[in-house]
Design an enzyme around this catalytic site. Structure first.
Site, PDB file in Angstrom:
ATOM      1  N   ASP A   1      46.772  27.609  52.331  1.00 17.81           N
ATOM      2  CA  ASP A   1      46.746  27.585  53.789  1.00 17.81           C
ATOM      3  C   ASP A   1      46.371  28.962  54.358  1.00 17.81           C
ATOM      4  O   ASP A   1      45.467  29.085  55.212  1.00 17.81           O
ATOM      5  CB  ASP A   1      48.156  27.175  54.261  1.00 17.81           C
ATOM      6  CG  ASP A   1      48.189  26.596  55.658  1.00 17.81           C
ATOM      7  OD1 ASP A   1      47.116  26.425  56.264  1.00 17.81           O
ATOM      8  OD2 ASP A   1      49.297  26.315  56.136  1.00 17.81           O
TER       9      ASP A   1
ATOM     10  N   GLY B   1      52.557  24.725  44.490  1.00 22.00           N
ATOM     11  CA  GLY B   1      52.822  26.146  44.700  1.00 22.00           C
ATOM     12  C   GLY B   1      54.192  26.316  45.321  1.00 22.00           C
ATOM     13  O   GLY B   1      55.220  25.999  44.714  1.00 22.00           O
TER      14      GLY B   1
ATOM     15  N   TYR C   1      55.691  24.569  47.326  1.00 24.10           N
ATOM     16  CA  TYR C   1      56.442  23.320  47.469  1.00 24.10           C
ATOM     17  C   TYR C   1      57.064  22.830  46.164  1.00 24.10           C
ATOM     18  O   TYR C   1      57.747  21.797  46.150  1.00 24.10           O
ATOM     19  CB  TYR C   1      55.596  22.240  48.142  1.00 24.10           C
ATOM     20  CG  TYR C   1      55.509  22.403  49.655  1.00 24.10           C
ATOM     21  CD1 TYR C   1      56.053  23.528  50.294  1.00 24.10           C
ATOM     22  CD2 TYR C   1      54.896  21.453  50.446  1.00 24.10           C
ATOM     23  CE1 TYR C   1      55.972  23.678  51.672  1.00 24.10           C
ATOM     24  CE2 TYR C   1      54.822  21.598  51.831  1.00 24.10           C
ATOM     25  CZ  TYR C   1      55.359  22.716  52.435  1.00 24.10           C
ATOM     26  OH  TYR C   1      55.287  22.860  53.801  1.00 24.10           O
TER      27      TYR C   1
HETATM   28  P1  ADP Z   1      52.072  23.984  48.526  1.00 25.60           P
HETATM   29  O1  ADP Z   1      52.833  24.651  49.665  1.00 25.60           O
HETATM   30  O2  ADP Z   1      51.553  22.610  48.878  1.00 25.60           O
HETATM   31  O3  ADP Z   1      52.828  24.023  47.242  1.00 25.60           O
HETATM   32  P2  ADP Z   1      50.455  26.345  47.870  1.00 25.60           P
HETATM   33  O4  ADP Z   1      49.306  26.820  48.674  1.00 25.60           O
HETATM   34  O5  ADP Z   1      51.686  27.178  47.858  1.00 25.60           O
HETATM   35  O6  ADP Z   1      50.733  24.841  48.385  1.00 25.60           O
HETATM   36  O7  ADP Z   1      50.013  26.135  46.363  1.00 25.60           O
HETATM   37  C1  ADP Z   1      49.275  25.045  45.875  1.00 25.60           C
HETATM   38  C2  ADP Z   1      48.462  25.488  44.676  1.00 25.60           C
HETATM   39  O8  ADP Z   1      47.301  26.173  45.124  1.00 25.60           O
HETATM   40  C3  ADP Z   1      49.159  26.456  43.728  1.00 25.60           C
HETATM   41  O9  ADP Z   1      48.843  26.083  42.393  1.00 25.60           O
HETATM   42  C4  ADP Z   1      48.534  27.804  44.078  1.00 25.60           C
HETATM   43  O10 ADP Z   1      48.514  28.689  42.969  1.00 25.60           O
HETATM   44  C5  ADP Z   1      47.131  27.398  44.430  1.00 25.60           C
HETATM   45  N1  ADP Z   1      46.378  28.318  45.300  1.00 25.60           N
HETATM   46  C6  ADP Z   1      46.820  29.343  46.074  1.00 25.60           C
HETATM   47  N2  ADP Z   1      45.790  29.936  46.719  1.00 25.60           N
HETATM   48  C7  ADP Z   1      44.661  29.246  46.357  1.00 25.60           C
HETATM   49  C8  ADP Z   1      43.260  29.359  46.659  1.00 25.60           C
HETATM   50  N3  ADP Z   1      42.808  30.305  47.495  1.00 25.60           N
HETATM   51  N4  ADP Z   1      42.412  28.479  46.092  1.00 25.60           N
HETATM   52  C9  ADP Z   1      42.842  27.506  45.251  1.00 25.60           C
HETATM   53  N5  ADP Z   1      44.131  27.354  44.918  1.00 25.60           N
HETATM   54  C10 ADP Z   1      45.035  28.214  45.455  1.00 25.60           C
END
Ligand code: ADP
Length: 169
Positions: A34, A124, A126
């Site tokens: 995000d 991540g 969550y």
């Molecule tokens: P959630 O809050 O739904 O768990 P997160 O963004 O914290 O979402 O994490 C979801 C996944 O995306 C994790 O495996 C994290 O390492 C990964 N992630 C974080 N930044 C990026 C990015 N820029 N591109 C792709 N994946 C990412």
């Protein structure tokens, strides 16, 4: 049927019609995917998210739902925001996580997106175990009826990539 592909990398680098954001229900930004999407995509995305909060989604976007906005400065036409379940809070509700993938593809079809990039939703902050998150992601998109031609999973690290690769085998 859509072709499933895997990339290790940053989802904000992808040239696709739609990039899926692992958003939170506020739609007003957060960390992880995000944060990266809003940083690279610029203020236009947040402006549309605020407008959605002021209209359709006054209480925020419910878990398991998806909604599209502009992709701002990203190399995509749309960002599709979806809210994954928090692992502990939902008790590991697999149907809710599956809904994120299904609803995102439904929104992609409404907009006519043919190539869609997904992160590992809910794996991540969550808190879902990566293996479980990967299984649900792959099972759900495989079963989905969609006009999308390429579904690209974009995994940030080696562990995530390996978990998705194991599911595609
Ligand atoms: P959630 O809050 O739904 O768990 P997160 O963004 O914290 O979402 O994490 C979801 C996944 O995306 C994790 O495996 C994290 O390492 C990964 N992630 C974080 N930044 C990026 C990015 N820029 N591109 C792709 N994946 C990412």
């Amino acid at each position: 049927m859509a072709t499933l592909t895997l990339v290790r990398g940053d989802i904000t680098d992808q040239r696709v019609d739609a990039i899926v954001n692992a958003a939170n229900s506020s739609l007003l930004g957060g960390g992880g995917v995000d944060g990266a999407i809003h940083r690279r995509g610029g203020p236009e995305i947040l402006a549309e998210c605020r407008a959605l909060r002021a209209s359709h989604y006054g209480r925020g976007l419910p878990t398991g739902k998806a909604v599209a906005t502009t992709a701002g400065r990203l190399e995509a036409k749309w960002v599709i925001h979806t809210v994954g379940p928090v692992y502990q809070v939902s008790g590991g509700d697999e149907a809710l996580l599956a809904s994120c993938y299904r609803e995102s593809l439904r929104v992609a079809d409404v907009f006519g997106a043919r190539t869609v990039a997904f992160p590992a939703i809910s794996a991540g902050a969550y808190g879902w175990p990566m293996e479980v998150a990967a299984r649900i992601a792959v099972e759900t998109v495989r079963a989905a009826e969609t006009e999308v031609e390429e579904i690209r999973f974009v995994l940030f690290d080696e562990q995530a990539y390996a978990a998705f690769a194991a599911q595609l085998r």
